[in-house]
Design a protein around this motif. Structure first.
Motif, PDB file in Angstrom:
ATOM      1  N   ASP A 106       0.816   0.250   0.296  1.00  0.00           N
ATOM      2  CA  ASP A 106       1.630  -0.947   0.057  1.00  0.00           C
ATOM      3  C   ASP A 106       1.066  -2.148   0.897  1.00  0.00           C
ATOM      4  O   ASP A 106       1.025  -3.247   0.321  1.00  0.00           O
ATOM      5  CB  ASP A 106       2.995  -0.746   0.561  1.00  0.00           C
ATOM      6  N   ALA A 110      -0.682  -5.416  -1.217  1.00  0.00           N
ATOM      7  CA  ALA A 110      -0.156  -6.676  -0.454  1.00  0.00           C
ATOM      8  C   ALA A 110      -1.245  -7.637  -0.338  1.00  0.00           C
ATOM      9  O   ALA A 110      -1.202  -8.822  -0.613  1.00  0.00           O
ATOM     10  CB  ALA A 110       1.053  -6.462   0.439  1.00  0.00           C
ATOM     11  N   HIS A 114      -2.662 -11.060  -2.111  1.00  0.00           N
ATOM     12  CA  HIS A 114      -2.539 -12.337  -1.494  1.00  0.00           C
ATOM     13  C   HIS A 114      -4.100 -12.845  -1.382  1.00  0.00           C
ATOM     14  O   HIS A 114      -4.175 -14.236  -1.401  1.00  0.00           O
ATOM     15  CB  HIS A 114      -1.946 -12.078   0.140  1.00  0.00           C
ATOM     16  N   GLN A 120       1.802 -14.663  -0.691  1.00  0.00           N
ATOM     17  CA  GLN A 120       2.277 -13.711   0.046  1.00  0.00           C
ATOM     18  C   GLN A 120       3.486 -12.956  -0.554  1.00  0.00           C
ATOM     19  O   GLN A 120       4.448 -13.678  -0.410  1.00  0.00           O
ATOM     20  CB  GLN A 120       2.482 -14.300   1.694  1.00  0.00           C
ATOM     21  N   VAL A 121       3.207 -11.660  -0.233  1.00  0.00           N
ATOM     22  CA  VAL A 121       4.391 -10.699  -0.574  1.00  0.00           C
ATOM     23  C   VAL A 121       5.076 -10.393   0.646  1.00  0.00           C
ATOM     24  O   VAL A 121       4.590  -9.588   1.600  1.00  0.00           O
ATOM     25  CB  VAL A 121       4.062  -9.575  -1.141  1.00  0.00           C
ATOM     26  N   LEU A 124       9.399  -5.977  -0.232  1.00  0.00           N
ATOM     27  CA  LEU A 124       9.418  -4.923  -1.540  1.00  0.00           C
ATOM     28  C   LEU A 124      10.591  -4.199  -1.788  1.00  0.00           C
ATOM     29  O   LEU A 124      11.578  -4.390  -0.806  1.00  0.00           O
ATOM     30  CB  LEU A 124       8.236  -3.947  -1.067  1.00  0.00           C
ATOM     31  N   TYR A 176       8.489  -7.102  -7.895  1.00  0.00           N
ATOM     32  CA  TYR A 176       7.338  -6.448  -7.133  1.00  0.00           C
ATOM     33  C   TYR A 176       7.414  -5.076  -7.310  1.00  0.00           C
ATOM     34  O   TYR A 176       6.827  -4.234  -6.250  1.00  0.00           O
ATOM     35  CB  TYR A 176       7.133  -6.739  -5.622  1.00  0.00           C
ATOM     36  N   LEU A 179       4.245  -3.304  -7.754  1.00  0.00           N
ATOM     37  CA  LEU A 179       3.220  -3.017  -6.515  1.00  0.00           C
ATOM     38  C   LEU A 179       3.507  -1.557  -6.125  1.00  0.00           C
ATOM     39  O   LEU A 179       2.717  -0.665  -5.613  1.00  0.00           O
ATOM     40  CB  LEU A 179       3.416  -4.013  -5.425  1.00  0.00           C
TER      41      LEU A 179
END
Length: 361
Positions: A106, A110, A114, A120-121, A124, A176, A179
């Motif tokens: 993760d 992420a 980015h 920027q995540v 989640l 998301y 992801l």
């Protein structure tokens, strides 16, 4: 279609049953207590900037959305076939190993997102989602694809189609979620292929599995499904007739199994005598011409003895498809068992798969 890869219910799957009950129950509790939602959010920003490492546990167990919980529960229920086949310890080791790997994936995905898109995540989707997505890897490679029907005469519907549809629905539920799904698939591939020997590093110790079996298995293990299931009261005559035929077939299988044990004939080379377990009852009641009966030979018993208990006709000369044998061998069964199961089930790979998974899985 959720039961074509195994029997119904949660028999011999205490871990799957425990996950369904506990995780679903906690989701309902958090729905009734929304003031505690912030404690179970999976915030990457809070983990990296505020050092709230405990969110790696709390944020990756319980789903905060009821739709995600429903889809996740359906997938866990379907993937219980792996617990029956491999055992609770190996199934728990797979979930634990992929749960640890997805935590690392993760953050890597992420950061890659980015770096590539300069975005920027921060958060989640919460819940046990990564390990569930990782189970699609052995599901795709180990469970054979059996055609069930066709839609509009062109689209083939198999026994695995509905599982993929539920996974797609879960994939599109959050922005998301892709992801999390990608992290689960990568982690599942790494663990399933034993890359970098992760199975040995992330395998649950025996003492922990014994403690879990001693404390949790009595709570979540249930009785096997009964054989005398009552017939539907509101069903049509055709459905009731089919249900009675299925019930009679099960009783015949059980009677022949008991008769085989009374005959105290040990199986040759450690294999089961499949011809005793599968009577030729699949085409009863259908408009087919009756099969010609073989001529009696001096080695056959007297007709008065065979009338006491019906037996299946010899199936040694029944041809089997090598493609279907290969599919069953991919699941880990021997070639002889696969051939015998296909002969006994009249080359129905669905029936043969169910019997092999339930009795030899």
């Amino acid at each position: 279609m959720f039961t074509t890869t195994g029997s119904r219910g949660l028999d011999k799957a205490p871990l799957s049953k425990g996950l369904l009950l506990v995780l679903s129950g906690l989701t309902v509790v958090l729905t009734l207590l929304p003031q505690y939602h912030h404690l179970f959010t999976y915030s990457l920003q809070a983990i990296t900037q505020q050092q709230q490492v405990w969110r790696l546990v709390c944020g990756r167990l319980i789903c905060l959305d009821l739709k995600d919980t429903f889809c996740n529960s359906l997938l866990i229920y379907n993937f219980r076939i792996f617990e029956r086949r491999f055992g609770s310890r190996k199934f728990a080791s797979f979930l634990f190993g992929t749960w640890v790997l997805t935590a690392l994936m993760d953050f890597l995905l992420a950061e890659a997102f980015h770096y590539l898109f300069d975005y920027q995540v921060a958060e989640l989707p919460a819940g046990l989602l990564g390990p569930v997505f990782s189970l699609f890897v052995p599901f795709y490679s180990s469970i054979p694809k059996v055609p069930v029907t066709q839609l509009l005469g062109q689209i083939s519907i198999t026994n695995k189609s509905l599982v993929y549809i539920v996974g797609l629905q879960l994939l599109t539920s959050s922005p998301y979620m892709w992801l999390v799904a990608l992290s689960g698939l990568i982690s599942g591939k790494l663990y399933h292929s034993n890359a970098l020997r992760v199975q040995r590093l992330l395998f649950l110790p025996r003492w922990l599995s014994r403690v879990g079996a001693f404390l949790l298995e009595p709570l979540f293990s249930g009785l096997p499904p009964p054989n005398d299931t009552p017939l539907g009261m509101g069903a049509t005559l055709d459905i009731q007739r089919q249900q009675r035929m299925d019930l009679h077939d099960q009783q015949m299988l059980l009677a022949q199994f008991n008769q085989a044990r009374r005959n105290h004939r040990p199986p040759q080379d450690g294999l089961m005598n499949w011809n005793r377990f599968f009577p030729s009852l699949r085409h009863r009641g259908q408009n087919f011409a009756p099969e010609p009966q073989p001529h009696p030979s001096p080695q056959q018993p007297h007709p008065s003895l065979t009338a006491l208990a019906p037996t299946a006709p010899p199936l040694d000369n029944t041809p089997v498809a090598e493609e279907q044998v290969a599919r069953l061998m991919e699941m880990g069964f021997s070639r002889i068992d696969a051939q015998d199961a296909l002969r006994a089930s009249n080359n129905d790979i669905n029936v043969a798969t169910n019997f092999l998974l339930q009795h030899l899985g």
